[in-house]
Write an enzyme that holds these catalytic residues in place. Structure first.
Site, short mmCIF file in Angstrom:
data_model
loop_
_atom_site.label_atom_id
_atom_site.label_comp_id
_atom_site.label_asym_id
_atom_site.label_seq_id
_atom_site.Cartn_x
_atom_site.Cartn_y
_atom_site.Cartn_z
N SER A 128 75.34 44.61 46.58
CA SER A 128 74.26 44.88 47.54
C SER A 128 74.80 44.59 48.92
CB SER A 128 73.06 43.97 47.27
OG SER A 128 72.21 43.92 48.40
N TYR B 48 70.09 35.61 45.10
CA TYR B 48 70.47 37.02 44.97
C TYR B 48 71.78 37.32 45.71
CZ TYR B 48 69.92 42.12 45.29
OH TYR B 48 70.11 43.48 45.22
#
Lengths: 264, 100
Positions: free
Chosen positions: A153, A165
């Site tokens: 990401s 994350y």
């Protein structure tokens, strides 16, 4: 490597980016194993693939379970006789700040718990590791030419509120370099590893966000809009077909910038 | 078309064109498989594939019922060891005794 005639497996293939990747690969002639935790989503995507005239199997599986990763890799090979493309797109978010302070006392009133930390590491990092490890094993033992695609990401750069994350996504971005290095050391020439790091993508989850928050996000994107899941799928398709792309992670963000115009 | 019940689920293996679809009830498990394979072989492969995708036998470790973690919307509760369907690692459930 040609997509047409290849056998692909996509974790998280029941919605969002994973679903777009499944449909892109089918449209371009691949046979696909769809892995997801949601049986209804699996059923829907397999039916869509059938309507497209494609070949697919649906397997419910939890990427954090070694038994499940072994199961869905075996199912793909049993169904189609090979395994060439593996996209590890299963991922979750559980956003939280490390610490929350009490406004009156200035003392810590809450801290990020293991309930926010561990599941994200389990799915996004351990799940990707297990999926790619078992896929690589099948490719080596079967002599299949292949490519492994971890999904990172753009928030690997470090997003506040996403300590969990972002930590997994920076690790996922590193996998291609280490894995290809080890394949070179071990004399494994038939497997490439290319990560994809999407920017803010118009998945149902993101598109359903507060519209003002979305506007603020898009204001930092040079392209001026969210990336479409199909654009991520096309980037993966390019990585599959262009064998010079290897041992790296490609960002597909539309030009996401920090305030002031410096690209992330 | 071949129909069979496995693990309390009803499957059908159906030839569509020259390939095969597998259904679990009305839901498609697989589409377009084993094109060109002889009927008997394709049916046997389909049954084997179903057994891979839906394995019987779940090994549960734990759960650690005092741990605060929940997984998604699932909250773990202790197993009902007195329930007729409870399976110990070394003996059958009383409701589903092994049939030889």
């Amino acid at each position: 490597m040609e997509i047409k005639g290849s056998v692909a497996l996509v974790t998280g293939g029941g919605n969002g980016i994973g679903e777009a990747v499944v449909k892109y690969l089918v449209k371009n002639g691949a046979k696909v194993a769809i892995v997801d935790m949601n049986q209804k989503n699996i059923d829907r995507v397999v039916a869509d693939v059938k309507a497209m005239g494609g070949e697919a199997i649906g397997v419910m599986g939890n990427v954090t379970s070694e038994a499940d990763t072994a199961k869905f890799i075996k199912a793909a090979v049993d169904a189609f006789g090979a395994l060439n493309i593996v996209v590890a797109s299963a991922g979750i978010i559980k956003d939280s700040m490390l610490l929350t302070l009490d406004k009156e006392t200035g003392k810590v009133s809450r801290k990020m718990g293991l309930d926010k930390w561990q599941p994200v590491l389990d799915v996004n990092l351990t799940g990707t590791f297990l999926t790619l490890r078992d896929a690589a094993e099948a490719m080596v033992n079967g002599g299949f030419k292949g490519i492994l695609v971890p999904i990172s990401s753009v928030n690997k750069a470090g997003q506040v509120g996403q300590l969990n994350y972002s930590s997994t996504k920076v690790a996922d971005a590193l996998l291609p370099k280490i894995m290809v290095g080890e394949f070179l050391m071990r004399g494994i020439p038939n497997i490439r590893v290319v990560g994809i790091a999407p920017g803010y993508t118009a998945t149902p989850m993101v598109a359903g966000m507060n519209q003002d928050a979305l506007k603020a996000i898009c204001a930092d994107v040079h392209l001026g809009r969210l990336i479409e899941p199909e654009e991520i799928a096309r980037a993966i398709g390019h990585a599959i077909e262009n064998e010079a792309i290897n041992a790296t992670t490609l960002e597909v963000t539309g030009g996401l910038c920090y305030k002031g115009g410096i690209a992330k | 078309m071949k129909s069979f019940t496995y693990n309390d689920m009803d499957f059908t293996v159906e030839k569509v064109g020259n390939a095969w679809d597998i259904k679990n009830g009305n839901a498609l498990v697989a589409a377009g498989l084993f094109a060109g394979v002889a009927d008997a072989d394709a049916e046997a492969k389909a049954v084997a594939l179903v057994k891979t995708i839906f394995p019987v036998g779940v090994r549960v470790i734990g759960p650690d019922t005092v741990h605060p973690i929940t997984v998604g919307d699932i909250k773990y509760f202790p197993p009902a060891v007195n329930h007729a369907n409870f399976v110990y690692w070394n003996k059958d459930s009383s409701s589903q005794a092994k049939k030889l």
